[in-house]
Design a protein around this motif. Structure first.
Motif, mmCIF file in Angstrom:
data_model
loop_
_atom_site.group_PDB
_atom_site.id
_atom_site.type_symbol
_atom_site.label_atom_id
_atom_site.label_comp_id
_atom_site.label_asym_id
_atom_site.label_seq_id
_atom_site.Cartn_x
_atom_site.Cartn_y
_atom_site.Cartn_z
ATOM 1 N N LYS A 64 0.828 -1.220 0.000
ATOM 2 C CA LYS A 64 0.000 0.000 0.000
ATOM 3 C C LYS A 64 0.856 1.260 0.000
ATOM 4 N N GLU A 65 2.101 1.145 0.499
ATOM 5 C CA GLU A 65 3.001 2.299 0.471
ATOM 6 C C GLU A 65 3.473 2.595 -0.952
ATOM 7 N N VAL A 66 3.436 1.580 -1.800
ATOM 8 C CA VAL A 66 3.730 1.781 -3.221
ATOM 9 C C VAL A 66 2.473 2.221 -3.962
ATOM 10 N N SER A 67 1.372 1.487 -3.762
ATOM 11 C CA SER A 67 0.172 1.744 -4.569
ATOM 12 C C SER A 67 -0.516 3.062 -4.221
ATOM 13 N N LYS A 68 -0.193 3.651 -3.070
ATOM 14 C CA LYS A 68 -0.798 4.949 -2.742
ATOM 15 C C LYS A 68 -0.331 6.033 -3.711
ATOM 16 N N HIS A 69 0.747 5.748 -4.436
ATOM 17 C CA HIS A 69 1.251 6.692 -5.437
ATOM 18 C C HIS A 69 0.668 6.421 -6.817
ATOM 19 N N PHE A 70 -0.111 5.336 -6.983
ATOM 20 C CA PHE A 70 -0.764 5.069 -8.256
ATOM 21 C C PHE A 70 -1.844 6.124 -8.495
ATOM 22 N N ASP A 71 -2.111 6.414 -9.755
ATOM 23 C CA ASP A 71 -3.221 7.303 -10.093
ATOM 24 C C ASP A 71 -4.557 6.596 -9.919
ATOM 25 N N THR A 72 -4.584 5.311 -10.239
ATOM 26 C CA THR A 72 -5.793 4.506 -10.014
ATOM 27 C C THR A 72 -5.372 3.092 -9.616
ATOM 28 N N ILE A 73 -6.195 2.443 -8.803
ATOM 29 C CA ILE A 73 -6.007 1.026 -8.461
ATOM 30 C C ILE A 73 -7.234 0.279 -8.972
ATOM 31 N N GLU A 74 -6.997 -0.697 -9.837
ATOM 32 C CA GLU A 74 -8.121 -1.421 -10.444
ATOM 33 C C GLU A 74 -8.391 -2.766 -9.787
#
Length: 292
Positions: free
Chosen positions: A41-51
């Motif tokens: 989640k520390e990586v994916s919080k920087h994603f523009d979208t999570i699918e």
């Protein structure tokens, strides 16, 4: 082509592979691996979208987009045994038809980038610094369970390593695999380069003494002192050689990036290892977004 038996390729009731609990369409071709499940989640919080998100045991996956680039981040847990599970299952998701249980005629090469933590073995690679491993040198034995060959450079590096470190075969039979040159070239500015050694444990295999004595107490000093041409050992941890070795055999492009949280020569430890990891995540995602 004979189908792969259900005991060898285990697919669950929703058509997902056993440990990762992923279906092929839920995985991107650019994959970031992290050891710590909480780091996903520390990586994916920087994603523009999570699918898509999945969790099974210590294996958590988030797939989404950074700009227009589709990326998956997958937690592996600690150690080369877990990497054996993750790399084989990532490859199966990309290159095995789950309906027919046969290998696809056209194979897909994945980009697999580890973002992790590590201990420095050189005084000039300080805590909170970043290392991109040019090679993964395994003293963990995993790759020896697979048919593999070393190229001429790798053979010379291994010969020099065994001679200089007096690493005896009663520990393991060392192996070495190189990083993807196509990925490594993007991670130069702000990164130290060197050989990353992968150990099968955190305490004795990395030269730490608590209550038990070591059978090779000089190992850390010998790793630090190793030289072969322009090559030296920069750091050690517990996953890189397995990623590089298996990835290379499967035709994937692999790179290991590590935030240094301990310097074993200077005997220092980061005052804020989480901040160092977060800095590495942000820097790496900015580069990954730009890689074609």
């Amino acid at each position: 082509m004979k189908p792969i038996a259900s005991s060898e390729l285990i697919i669950n009731g929703r058509g997902a592979i056993y440990h990762l609990d992923l279906r092929p369409e839920e995985l991107a071709t650019t994959i970031i691996t992290v050891g710590d499940p909480d780091r996903v989640k520390e990586v994916s919080k920087h994603f523009d979208t999570i699918e898509f998100q999945a969790q099974h045991r210590e294996f958590i996956t988030h797939t989404g987009y950074i700009g227009k680039k589709r990326v998956s981040v997958v937690s592996t847990g600690i150690g080369p045994d877990n990497i054996d599970i993750v790399l084989n299952e990532l490859d199966a998701l990309a290159n095995i038809d789950f309906e027919t249980r046969t290998i696809k005629p056209e194979l897909t090469s994945l980009n697999i980038i580890r973002i992790g933590t590590s201990g420095s073995l050189q005084e000039d690679i300080p805590v909170d610094g970043f290392v991109a491993g040019t090679h993964g040198l395994g003293i963990d034995n995993l790759l020896n369970y697979y048919r593999h060959e070393q190229n001429d450079e790798e053979k010379l590096l291994l010969q020099a390593f065994s001679t200089q470190t007096q690493f005896h075969h009663n520990f393991s039979n060392p192996y070495i695999s190189s990083a993807s040159a196509g990925l490594l070239k993007h991670f130069v500015d702000g990164f130290h380069h060197g050989i990353t050694v992968t150990c099968p444990g955190f305490y004795g295999p990395q030269g730490r003494v608590l209550r038990l004595g070591l059978s090779n107490p000089e190992l850390v000093d010998r790793l630090t002192g190793f030289r072969y041409g322009q090559h030296r050992i920069s750091n050690f941890e517990m996953e890189t050689s397995a990623i590089y070795g298996l990835g290379k055999l499967m035709g994937h492009h692999c790179l290991s990036l590590n935030a240094i949280v301990a310097n074993r020569v200077a005997r220092t430890f980061s005052k804020d290892g989480q901040a160092a990891v977060n800095n590495l995540i942000v820097k790496s995602l900015g580069i990954i977004e730009q890689i074609a």
